[in-house]
Design an enzyme around this catalytic site. Structure first.
Site, short mmCIF file in Angstrom:
data_model
loop_
_atom_site.label_atom_id
_atom_site.label_comp_id
_atom_site.label_asym_id
_atom_site.label_seq_id
_atom_site.Cartn_x
_atom_site.Cartn_y
_atom_site.Cartn_z
N CYS A 227 32.67 22.41 23.20
CA CYS A 227 32.76 23.70 23.90
C CYS A 227 32.03 24.83 23.15
O CYS A 227 32.14 24.91 21.93
CB CYS A 227 34.24 24.05 24.06
SG CYS A 227 34.56 25.71 24.66
N ASP A 246 36.31 18.22 24.06
CA ASP A 246 36.86 19.50 23.61
C ASP A 246 37.94 19.94 24.59
O ASP A 246 37.80 19.73 25.80
CB ASP A 246 35.75 20.57 23.55
CG ASP A 246 36.11 21.72 22.61
OD1 ASP A 246 37.20 22.31 22.79
OD2 ASP A 246 35.31 22.04 21.72
N LYS A 313 31.09 22.10 7.07
CA LYS A 313 31.35 23.51 6.80
C LYS A 313 31.66 23.70 5.32
O LYS A 313 32.38 22.89 4.72
CB LYS A 313 32.51 24.03 7.65
CG LYS A 313 32.39 23.72 9.14
CD LYS A 313 31.19 24.39 9.79
CE LYS A 313 31.08 24.02 11.26
NZ LYS A 313 29.94 24.67 11.93
#
Length: 362
Positions: A227, A246, A313
């Site tokens: 998404c 998602d 990340k």
């Protein structure tokens, strides 16, 4: 000429310094790094005179995660006279030409760091390029064909309009883009700007001649954490059918293509449909990098796909160490299973506090 300049994203100088120190040591080259926080570059100074050139030739640039560009540089030229900056620069190149055949040079890049302060120099760099190029050509340089063996790019790296490093990079082992940045235009119909991350990853990791063979309308992909569809957009654009996983909503424009199936599920629990071969897995979920590394490894070990592009990340302090641990975990697990693979990682221009990883079973 015992120095390498390495461009990187502002704020990632320490990661760049740690990486070049490690990779140079693997090649038997030792030195020290000059780091200025938030400068967008580091200088690696080798202890031996010719070792910077050796690294520029032999240290695989594609294996450097945090480097946007790698070049051999002179000592910093300072106090360049405003009325004639070109003469001392040419004199520096003449000294370089005593050891390096600059007649093999093909292109000139006049650059600065990718920081808000340094970007103010970009207009100056553009204007300075034309007269400098003309002068260098009169020296017999910048005239080689792009296919010249051992071809070179000549670089000027300006810190201020009166101070620069003079240097060169090898065409077979560098980024051909100005400042090492591949600039892409945001597609007007894309659902989010994150689409540029996957586009840059595809252009960076997949050989141009292989793109239509590896990404086409006969293939199926899964996008975990899809998404609103920025990454799915890049796959659909290339003809793939995408299972978009998602709980959030996907862009209506993607549903209209007929090339996606929205699966409102948890990306960590989703499994591909039975008897459906999945070619690609992509993932840009915001999660601890160790969890993403484990999830990606599980997909490969279970035989659920054979190629993937995903982001790790990096909000933590020890970012370089975290990257090394995650990539080593993946490599160890695949090797233990006897799987041959290609693994590449890069801190792309469109990445922020994250890196992008490309992984393909061979």
């Amino acid at each position: 000429m015992n120095k390498l300049a390495l461009y990187c994203r502002m704020g990632f100088e320490r990661e760049m310094a740690a990486e070049i120190t490690d990779k140079a040591a693997e090649k038997g080259v030792f030195g020290f790094v000059r780091v200025i926080e938030n400068s967008g570059y580091v200088i690696f100074e080798c202890y031996q005179a010719d070792e910077a050139d050796y690294l520029a030739r032999e240290l695989d640039f594609q294996q450097l995660i945090f480097a946007r560009q790698m070049l051999v540089v002179s000592d910093l030229l300072t106090d360049l006279p405003q009325q004639d900056r070109i003469t001392p620069i040419v004199q520096q190149y003449q000294q370089i030409a005593d050891k390096i055949d600059l007649k093999q040079s093909t292109e000139l890049l006049v650059e600065t760091a990718d920081t808000n302060e340094a970007k103010e120099l970009l207009g100056f760099c553009r204007k300075f390029t034309v007269p400098l190029r003309q002068t260098l050509k009169k020296q017999g340089w910048l005239r080689a064909s792009n296919h010249a063996k051992c071809g070179l790019f000549l670089h000027l790296f300006f810190l201020r309009n009166n101070a620069c490093y003079v240097g060169y990079s090898y065409n077979h082992n560098h980024s051909a883009h100005l400042m090492g940045i591949q600039r892409l235009k945001f597609p007007a119909d894309a659902p989010s700007r994150s689409t540029l991350k996957l586009e840059e990853a595809i252009l960076t990791f997949i050989p141009r001649q292989k793109e239509t063979e590896w990404l086409n309308e006969n293939q199926y992909a899964v996008d975990l954490g899809a998404c609103p569809g920025g990454w799915t957009y890049q796959l659909v654009k290339r003809g793939l059918f995408v299972y978009a996983v998602d709980h959030g909503k996907m862009a209506a424009s993607l549903h209209e293509t007929g090339r996606i199936e929205h699966c409102a599920e948890d990306g960590f629990k989703f499994q591909p449909p039975k008897r459906q071969k999945i070619d690609w897995l992509v993932c840009d979920m915001v999660e601890k990098p160790s969890r993403i590394a484990e999830l990606m490894t599980k997909w490969l070990l279970n035989g659920w796909c054979h190629s993937m592009i995903f982001n790790l990340k990096l909000p933590m302090k020890k970012r370089y160490a975290e990257v090394q641990q995650c990539l080593q975990y993946i490599a160890d697990k695949l090797t233990q299973r006897g799987l041959a693979f290609q693994l590449k990682a890069k801190h792309l221009y469109h990445d922020r506090e994250e890196i992008t990883v490309y992984l393909r079973l061979l």
